[in-house]
Design an enzyme around this catalytic site. Structure first.
Site, short mmCIF file in Angstrom:
data_model
loop_
_atom_site.label_atom_id
_atom_site.label_comp_id
_atom_site.label_asym_id
_atom_site.label_seq_id
_atom_site.Cartn_x
_atom_site.Cartn_y
_atom_site.Cartn_z
N CYS A 167 0.82 -1.22 0.00
CA CYS A 167 0.00 0.00 0.00
C CYS A 167 0.86 1.27 0.00
O CYS A 167 0.45 2.30 -0.53
CB CYS A 167 -0.96 0.01 1.18
SG CYS A 167 -0.21 -0.05 2.81
N HIS A 180 -2.78 0.77 6.86
CA HIS A 180 -3.19 0.99 5.48
C HIS A 180 -2.96 2.46 5.14
O HIS A 180 -2.88 3.31 6.04
CB HIS A 180 -4.65 0.61 5.30
CG HIS A 180 -5.15 0.70 3.90
ND1 HIS A 180 -4.56 0.01 2.86
CD2 HIS A 180 -6.18 1.41 3.35
CE1 HIS A 180 -5.20 0.29 1.74
NE2 HIS A 180 -6.18 1.14 2.01
#
Length: 227
Positions: A90, A161
């Site tokens: 990510c 994230h």
């Protein structure tokens, strides 16, 4: 496919940025606070904001409710958007979203794999994800940076994230690679973008009662280039 976890911070993003043969005066900087009165310290112009947060059950339930109730408005092909199909990538996806949005400000050395992003612009988000998965140059660069001591992550700190905020055609978009497409957060302008992005980031923080592990980074033009 799963990549080795890496600590995501401005140091890591700037190292990855440089090792992918991207140069110039634009760099990632820490946003020390999301309050409106404290945002004046962020260099202007700002081309993107990245929010790092913990994936909690509360966040997942919120996203599910948004989808079920039809609250999400997705952008179209005018926004470069990449789905994330590689575990632990990510940070790299956030960097690629940032570079693609600010491509006119970028300079490249040699055969930079990032320069080839233009070839994927009209691909679907999933096909862009396949491009990342097959890019040996990007993967090897990631592992080179991940091996450095400052970027190694603790074993119990891997459920984080990143989502990226950019301005495209006067609209504030959130580029979360776990979503179906770019999320439209309404109008914004160059002179209000950093405040508008910070407002949405604050909404993330406010939803997670008791959770304090958030951090935000801005992609800005700085007269002093970092390496």
């Amino acid at each position: 496919m799963e990549w080795k976890p890496m600590k995501i911070n401005t140091l890591m993003l700037n190292k990855l940025f440089t090792k992918l043969c991207v140069c110039g005066s634009w760099r990632f900087v820490d946003m020390l606070c999301l309050d409106e009165e404290d945002l004046s310290s962020v260099p202007i112009p700002c081309g993107a904001v990245i929010l790092r947060f913990l994936l909690t059950e509360q966040h997942e339930l919120f996203r599910e409710e948004q989808v079920e109730e039809g609250e999400l408005v997705f952008g179209g092909l005018t926004v470069f958007f990449l789905r994330n199909k590689v575990v632990n990538s990510c940070g790299t996806v956030a960097l690629l979203h940032t570079v693609a949005k600010n491509s006119t400000h970028m300079e490249y050395h040699g055969d930079s794999p990032v320069k080839k992003l233009a070839e994927t612009y009209w691909m679907t988000p999933l096909n862009k994800a396949a491009y990342l998965e097959m890019s040996q140059a990007i993967r090897e660069t990631y592992y080179d940076v991940a091996a450095q001591g400052q970027c190694q992550v603790e074993a119990d700190h891997v459920n984080f994230h990143l989502t990226t905020f950019v301005k495209v055609n006067g609209i504030l978009y959130e580029l979360d690679p776990r979503m179906e497409g770019p999320v439209n957060h309404g109008d914004t302008q160059d002179n209000s973008f950093i405040w508008d992005a910070a407002r949405v980031c604050r909404e993330f923080v406010e939803r997670e009662e008791g959770e304090v592990d958030f951090s935000a980074m801005a992609f800005c033009c700085s007269k002093k280039a970092h390496t």
